[in-house]
Design a protein around this motif. Structure first.
Motif, mmCIF file in Angstrom:
data_model
loop_
_atom_site.group_PDB
_atom_site.id
_atom_site.type_symbol
_atom_site.label_atom_id
_atom_site.label_comp_id
_atom_site.label_asym_id
_atom_site.label_seq_id
_atom_site.Cartn_x
_atom_site.Cartn_y
_atom_site.Cartn_z
ATOM 1 N N ASP A 195 24.951 -14.836 61.166
ATOM 2 C CA ASP A 195 23.295 -14.100 61.038
ATOM 3 C C ASP A 195 22.520 -15.561 60.061
ATOM 4 O OD1 ASP A 195 24.855 -13.563 59.049
ATOM 5 O OD2 ASP A 195 24.866 -11.644 58.897
ATOM 6 N N LEU A 196 23.537 -16.075 59.284
ATOM 7 C CA LEU A 196 22.735 -17.221 58.788
ATOM 8 C C LEU A 196 21.840 -16.530 57.095
ATOM 9 C CD1 LEU A 196 21.526 -19.615 61.399
ATOM 10 C CD2 LEU A 196 23.336 -19.414 59.445
ATOM 11 N N GLU A 197 22.349 -15.042 57.067
ATOM 12 C CA GLU A 197 22.421 -14.741 55.901
ATOM 13 C C GLU A 197 22.361 -15.167 54.460
ATOM 14 O OE1 GLU A 197 19.717 -12.034 53.508
ATOM 15 O OE2 GLU A 197 19.901 -12.244 55.424
ATOM 16 N N PRO A 198 21.998 -16.026 53.758
ATOM 17 C CA PRO A 198 22.611 -16.543 52.440
ATOM 18 C C PRO A 198 21.773 -15.836 51.373
ATOM 19 C CG PRO A 198 20.492 -17.624 53.272
ATOM 20 C CD PRO A 198 20.576 -16.408 53.720
ATOM 21 N N ARG A 199 23.619 -15.180 50.707
ATOM 22 C CA ARG A 199 24.039 -14.734 49.540
ATOM 23 C C ARG A 199 24.617 -15.272 48.279
ATOM 24 N NH1 ARG A 199 29.088 -13.599 48.397
ATOM 25 N NH2 ARG A 199 30.481 -14.293 49.689
ATOM 26 N N ARG A 200 23.758 -14.894 47.071
ATOM 27 C CA ARG A 200 23.980 -15.716 45.982
ATOM 28 C C ARG A 200 25.096 -15.455 45.659
ATOM 29 N NH1 ARG A 200 21.257 -18.366 41.948
ATOM 30 N NH2 ARG A 200 19.677 -17.682 42.897
ATOM 31 N N THR A 201 25.302 -16.173 44.857
ATOM 32 C CA THR A 201 27.722 -16.341 44.441
ATOM 33 C C THR A 201 27.183 -15.975 42.270
ATOM 34 O OG1 THR A 201 28.093 -18.687 43.659
ATOM 35 C CG2 THR A 201 28.173 -17.556 45.762
ATOM 36 N N ASP A 202 28.587 -16.031 42.124
ATOM 37 C CA ASP A 202 27.797 -15.958 40.169
ATOM 38 C C ASP A 202 28.354 -17.437 39.805
ATOM 39 O OD1 ASP A 202 30.624 -15.910 41.122
ATOM 40 O OD2 ASP A 202 31.602 -14.664 39.991
ATOM 41 N N SER A 203 28.186 -18.105 40.667
ATOM 42 C CA SER A 203 28.429 -20.106 40.043
ATOM 43 C C SER A 203 28.042 -20.161 38.948
ATOM 44 C CB SER A 203 27.876 -20.824 41.029
ATOM 45 O OG SER A 203 27.607 -21.771 40.506
ATOM 46 N N ALA A 204 28.444 -21.045 38.437
ATOM 47 C CA ALA A 204 28.555 -21.027 36.957
ATOM 48 C C ALA A 204 27.667 -22.909 36.899
ATOM 49 C CB ALA A 204 29.078 -21.259 35.718
ATOM 50 N N ALA A 205 27.751 -23.580 38.663
ATOM 51 C CA ALA A 205 27.635 -25.309 37.922
ATOM 52 C C ALA A 205 26.491 -25.708 38.201
ATOM 53 C CB ALA A 205 27.757 -25.334 39.899
ATOM 54 N N PRO A 206 26.291 -27.079 37.704
ATOM 55 C CA PRO A 206 25.188 -27.178 37.090
ATOM 56 C C PRO A 206 24.218 -27.916 38.774
ATOM 57 C CG PRO A 206 26.500 -28.901 36.807
ATOM 58 C CD PRO A 206 27.592 -27.445 37.885
ATOM 59 N N LEU A 207 22.968 -27.583 38.527
ATOM 60 C CA LEU A 207 22.354 -28.151 40.007
ATOM 61 C C LEU A 207 22.598 -29.390 40.411
ATOM 62 C CD1 LEU A 207 19.079 -26.672 38.597
ATOM 63 C CD2 LEU A 207 20.481 -26.304 39.680
ATOM 64 N N CYS A 208 22.081 -29.980 41.520
ATOM 65 C CA CYS A 208 22.744 -30.952 41.633
ATOM 66 C C CYS A 208 21.019 -31.250 42.385
ATOM 67 C CB CYS A 208 23.625 -31.308 42.874
ATOM 68 S SG CYS A 208 25.303 -30.908 42.517
ATOM 69 N N VAL A 209 20.459 -31.715 41.459
ATOM 70 C CA VAL A 209 19.112 -32.297 41.961
ATOM 71 C C VAL A 209 18.656 -33.337 42.449
ATOM 72 C CG1 VAL A 209 16.376 -32.283 40.968
ATOM 73 C CG2 VAL A 209 17.833 -30.564 40.122
ATOM 74 N N GLY A 210 17.363 -33.280 43.976
ATOM 75 C CA GLY A 210 17.559 -34.958 44.210
ATOM 76 C C GLY A 210 18.926 -35.078 45.288
#
Length: 222
Positions: free
Chosen positions: A111-126
């Protein structure tokens, strides 16, 4: 909208005007499920719009826990359009990640429904993709794809059979390279079921697999 990605700009022009690349999914048995390029593109657009609606930010990671096929490609396209990092994962690999390693979003069903997690990972911009913990920009992704494409026949690779799991780096990169070449990409066949393909009309010209599968394919082919 597409200036950030030359790859998307090229795919938008090609995929909306041609049936290729297309996926032929044999997992469900005959008749095969066929998904042409316009459907892949429109599904990717829906994923992108949903990520935008949910507030996904560029550089966040979208973990995709899917076996492969049309939904996998649509999630990949949607992530790229949203500037979210596409990360194919197996269920086991996902379960082993610590909170600071987990992707910010997950897609775990067709169904391709994204769900948010509790991740504390940094962003990977670019970044465009993340494979086995390694982030790849679009330029690096294309370079890795070109490495695999050295074995392709001249011209467009018309029929390609993927036996490598798309959750693994090599399998994911192979699927990407086949899509980039505008192939008819077959998946869901084990070496034992290669006989489902018609040697005259649907025999693959390229195979992503281990040597035993190569041997079986060549033994059946002229």
């Amino acid at each position: 909208m597409y200036d950030h990605s030359p790859l998307l700009a090229a795919w938008r022009q090609l995929w909306t005007a041609s049936p290729y690349p297309q996926l032929v999914d044999h997992h469900e048995g005959p008749p095969e499920q066929i998904c042409p390029a316009p459907s892949l593109w429109s599904g990717g657009k829906a994923v992108y719009e949903r990520l935008e609606q949910l507030g996904a930010r560029p550089g966040e990671r979208l973990g995709v826990v899917l076996r492969g096929g049309a939904a996998w490609v649509q999630a990949m396209l949607g992530a790229r359009r949203a500037r979210v990092v596409f990360e194919p994962l197996g269920a086991g690999a996902l379960a082993s990640l610590r909170a600071e390693e987990r992707p910010h979003w997950l897609v775990e069903g067709a169904d391709l429904e994204p769900r948010r997690t509790d991740s504390a990972a940094p962003l990977c911009v670019g970044a465009a993709w993340r494979l086995a913990g390694e982030v790849l920009s679009e330029a690096e992704l294309l370079a890795e794809s070109a490495r695999l494409e050295r074995v392709y026949p001249q011209g467009r690779a018309r029929r390609v059979l993927s036996l490598a799991p798309w959750r693994d780096p090599e399998g994911a990169l192979f699927a990407f390279s086949a899509l980039r070449r505008g192939a008819e990409l077959h998946l869901g066949l084990s070496p034992a079921h290669l006989g489902r393909l018609d040697p005259d009309e649907s025999w693959p010209e390229l195979l992503a697999a281990a040597p035993p599968a190569w041997s079986e394919l060549l033994a059946r082919s002229e």
